[in-house]
Write a protein that holds these residues in place. Structure first.
Motif, short mmCIF file in Angstrom:
data_model
loop_
_atom_site.label_atom_id
_atom_site.label_comp_id
_atom_site.label_asym_id
_atom_site.label_seq_id
_atom_site.Cartn_x
_atom_site.Cartn_y
_atom_site.Cartn_z
N ALA A 60 0.83 -1.21 0.00
CA ALA A 60 0.00 0.00 0.00
C ALA A 60 0.86 1.25 0.00
CB ALA A 60 -0.92 -0.01 1.22
N MET A 61 1.96 1.25 0.77
CA MET A 61 2.84 2.42 0.79
C MET A 61 3.57 2.58 -0.53
SD MET A 61 4.33 2.62 4.70
CE MET A 61 4.98 0.96 4.77
N LEU A 62 3.98 1.47 -1.13
CA LEU A 62 4.65 1.54 -2.43
C LEU A 62 3.70 2.06 -3.51
CD1 LEU A 62 6.71 -1.79 -2.45
CD2 LEU A 62 7.52 0.52 -1.90
N ASP A 63 2.45 1.63 -3.46
CA ASP A 63 1.47 2.11 -4.43
C ASP A 63 1.23 3.61 -4.28
OD1 ASP A 63 1.19 -0.35 -5.59
OD2 ASP A 63 -0.66 -0.88 -4.52
N ALA A 64 1.24 4.08 -3.03
CA ALA A 64 1.09 5.51 -2.79
C ALA A 64 2.28 6.28 -3.36
CB ALA A 64 0.95 5.79 -1.29
N PHE A 65 3.48 5.71 -3.20
CA PHE A 65 4.67 6.36 -3.76
C PHE A 65 4.59 6.40 -5.28
CE2 PHE A 65 8.92 6.11 -5.62
CZ PHE A 65 9.55 7.19 -5.01
N ARG A 66 4.17 5.30 -5.88
CA ARG A 66 4.05 5.25 -7.34
C ARG A 66 3.08 6.32 -7.85
NH1 ARG A 66 3.89 -0.64 -6.11
NH2 ARG A 66 5.84 -1.58 -6.90
N ALA A 67 1.98 6.48 -7.14
CA ALA A 67 0.99 7.48 -7.56
C ALA A 67 1.54 8.89 -7.46
CB ALA A 67 -0.28 7.34 -6.70
N ASP A 68 2.36 9.13 -6.42
CA ASP A 68 2.92 10.47 -6.22
C ASP A 68 4.15 10.72 -7.08
OD1 ASP A 68 0.97 10.97 -4.37
OD2 ASP A 68 2.25 10.66 -2.61
N HIS A 69 4.81 9.64 -7.55
CA HIS A 69 6.06 9.79 -8.30
C HIS A 69 6.02 8.93 -9.56
CE1 HIS A 69 6.94 10.64 -4.04
NE2 HIS A 69 7.79 11.55 -4.50
N PRO A 70 5.22 9.31 -10.53
CA PRO A 70 5.07 8.49 -11.74
C PRO A 70 6.36 8.34 -12.54
CG PRO A 70 4.05 10.64 -12.02
CD PRO A 70 4.37 10.53 -10.59
N GLN A 344 8.67 8.42 6.07
CA GLN A 344 7.84 9.55 6.47
C GLN A 344 6.35 9.27 6.40
OE1 GLN A 344 9.52 13.59 4.98
NE2 GLN A 344 10.43 12.04 3.64
N HIS A 345 5.95 8.25 5.65
CA HIS A 345 4.53 7.93 5.49
C HIS A 345 4.23 6.58 6.13
CE1 HIS A 345 5.22 11.00 2.43
NE2 HIS A 345 3.93 11.24 2.48
N ALA A 346 4.67 6.42 7.39
CA ALA A 346 4.57 5.13 8.06
C ALA A 346 3.29 4.95 8.86
CB ALA A 346 5.78 4.94 8.97
N ILE A 355 6.04 0.35 15.75
CA ILE A 355 6.20 1.74 16.17
C ILE A 355 7.03 2.45 15.10
CG2 ILE A 355 7.03 3.31 17.95
CD1 ILE A 355 6.92 0.96 19.92
N PRO A 356 6.51 3.49 14.46
CA PRO A 356 7.28 4.18 13.43
C PRO A 356 8.58 4.76 14.00
CG PRO A 356 4.97 4.82 13.32
CD PRO A 356 5.15 4.06 14.60
N ALA A 357 9.66 4.59 13.27
CA ALA A 357 10.94 5.14 13.72
C ALA A 357 10.98 6.65 13.54
CB ALA A 357 12.09 4.49 12.93
N TYR A 367 -2.06 8.88 14.60
CA TYR A 367 -1.34 7.84 15.33
C TYR A 367 -1.85 7.74 16.77
CZ TYR A 367 2.24 4.89 17.30
OH TYR A 367 2.87 3.85 17.93
N LYS A 368 -2.11 8.87 17.38
CA LYS A 368 -2.56 8.86 18.77
C LYS A 368 -3.90 8.15 18.95
CE LYS A 368 -0.07 13.05 20.16
NZ LYS A 368 -0.20 14.46 20.63
#
Length: 449
Positions: A60-70, A344-346, A355-357, A367-368
């Motif tokens: 899901a995160m990779l797909d979001a990156f692909r959409a933002d960075h064609p 950054q999009h964890a 727990i996101p680093a 997150y809260k």
């Protein structure tokens, strides 16, 4: 940086993958020259070891990156978790067929011959895409530093937790006014809690899922409670064993007592028993999706701080740059950009229990609202980690050699004090042994923070 001068046999032995030597199939893992995705002018080949819920969240995160960075084509490949993954990654790096980006457990980085099988991160490129040292806890960032260079960019912290059933604890009078488990600060308090919880437990169920006969879990729990006592393994230069057998014995006796007092059953299906009504189980945070999916009314805290300072066992997934003899250019920059984006999009990653680093994520309203993640996020501030030596890390040699000794004590086949002495002997043997990756001992291997 030239091609590493490492033999195939040495690499296989180091990665613990002699049995998978015939199963590499690199062409099927994304090394082919197939066409770029439509509109893309750069490709990033990315290997990971995430399956199940983690695999879904990563996609899901990779797909979001692909959409933002064609303009960047991400070719991701998921390999088998554990030794097979590390063996293939090592062979690819040694053979100059490495992917542009990879994932490793932070504890394995020191033993992966940084500078030979891994390339350092360009911190200026990471900063260009919004990721800086100040965005991480100092201890976590420091774990990725070898010989003054960053080799591992943290993605998360995954910790061992004490999961508890709120319905059972409420019946036992063990929930506070905030609806959370009452805090415990000593072994007497902890075993008192178990005693009361057992009274409220359905017949046939254990009180605590402890994984008493599992070498990995037993080792992780030992690391947590030994750290609570302030225990050390080696001196800073990794030239001497400083393992404290008295403290180790105290930890082993504590773990053993859960079995002898009848609170934990060796070989029980711990997670299933928790779902069926057992009041407690000690599991990794990756169990959050499982228990939430079962629609349990439950909570999760770090392992109880009963022996000393707060500490719970922790590991981290981290992005790495597998060695390439000609690393650089647009592809290398795109790899930095992809890793920085995912870090950054964890929020999606946090849904899987990790727990996101990247600490700014922890302060977001989204997150809260996550439960029980918001109950144990503080665990990142008191991480109990394995020593920074080449034979440590998830599925590493240290757990394989020392974990069974802890099990022997917990299961009763060895007395705790005898097991503690055996552990020290094994640590002495490992400290003197050479990393098959480069033929150097821990003292010679540059595990310098």
């Amino acid at each position: 940086m030239g091609r590493p001068d490492l033999s195939r046999r040495r690499l296989l032995a180091a990665a613990g993958g002699l049995t998978v030597a015939g199963s590499f199939g690199f062409a099927a893992l994304g090394t082919g020259a197939d066409a770029l995705a439509s509109g893309a002018d750069t490709r990033v080949r990315y290997w990971n070891l995430f399956s199940g819920g983690d695999g879904y969240n990563m996609i899901a995160m990779l797909d979001a990156f692909r959409a933002d960075h064609p303009g960047i084509d991400v070719k991701d490949s998921t390999l088998q978790w554990g030794s097979p993954f590390y063996t293939k990654l090592a062979m690819a790096a040694a053979g100059n067929r490495a992917p542009d980006l990879g994932v490793m457990h932070m504890g394995r980085v020191t033993g992966f011959s940084p500078g030979r099988l891994l390339d350092p991160w360009d911190v200026r490129l990471l900063a260009k895409y919004g990721v800086r040292e100040a965005d991480f806890t100092p201890a976590l960032w420091k774990r990725g530093i070898i010989d003054g260079k960053l080799y591992a960019l943290p993605l998360d912290i995954h910790v061992q937790l004490c999961f508890y059933r709120k319905d059972v604890l409420k019946k036992a009078g063990l929930l506070g006014a905030d609806g959370r488990m009452v805090p415990v600060t000593s072994t007497d308090e902890w075993f008192g809690v178990l005693k009361e919880a057992k009274k409220a437990t359905k017949k046939g169920l254990q009180t605590l899922g402890l994984h008493a006969n599992d070498q990995n879990f037993m080792w992780w729990f030992f690391v947590a409670f030994y750290t609570q006592l302030g225990g050390a393994y080696f001196n800073d230069a990794a030239t001497e064993v400083t393992f404290d057998t008295d403290k180790a014995t105290e930890v082993l006796e504590f773990l053993r007592r859960h079995v002898t007092d009848g609170y934990s059953t060796a070989g029980a299906a711990d997670g299933e028993q928790f779902i069926n009504g057992a009041p407690f189980t000690w599991e990794g945070n990756w169990s959050v999706p499982v228990f939430s999916g079962a629609e349990l009314d439950y909570g999760a805290t770090p392992l109880p701080s009963v022996l000393g300072e707060q500490a719970t066992h922790a590991e981290s997934h981290a992005f790495v740059l597998p060695h390439q003899s000609e690393r650089g250019g647009a592809t290398n920059e795109a790899a930095h950009q992809l890793a920085a984006y995912v870090v950054q999009h964890a929020q999606q990653w946090a849904a899987g229990g990790h727990i996101p680093a990247y600490t700014p994520t922890l302060s977001t309203a989204a997150y809260k609202k996550l439960s029980p993640q918001n109950e144990y996020a503080s665990a990142m501030d008191h991480q109990a980690t394995e020593p920074k030596v080449w034979f440590a890390g998830s599925t590493g040699i240290l757990a394989q050699r020392v974990g069974p000794i802890v099990v022997s004590s917990t299961m009763g086949s060895a007395k705790p004090e005898a097991a503690a002495r055996r552990m020290k002997g094994m640590l002495t043997e490992l400290l003197a042994s050479k990393n098959p990756m480069d033929g150097r001992t821990a003292a010679q291997g540059g595990a310098v923070a």
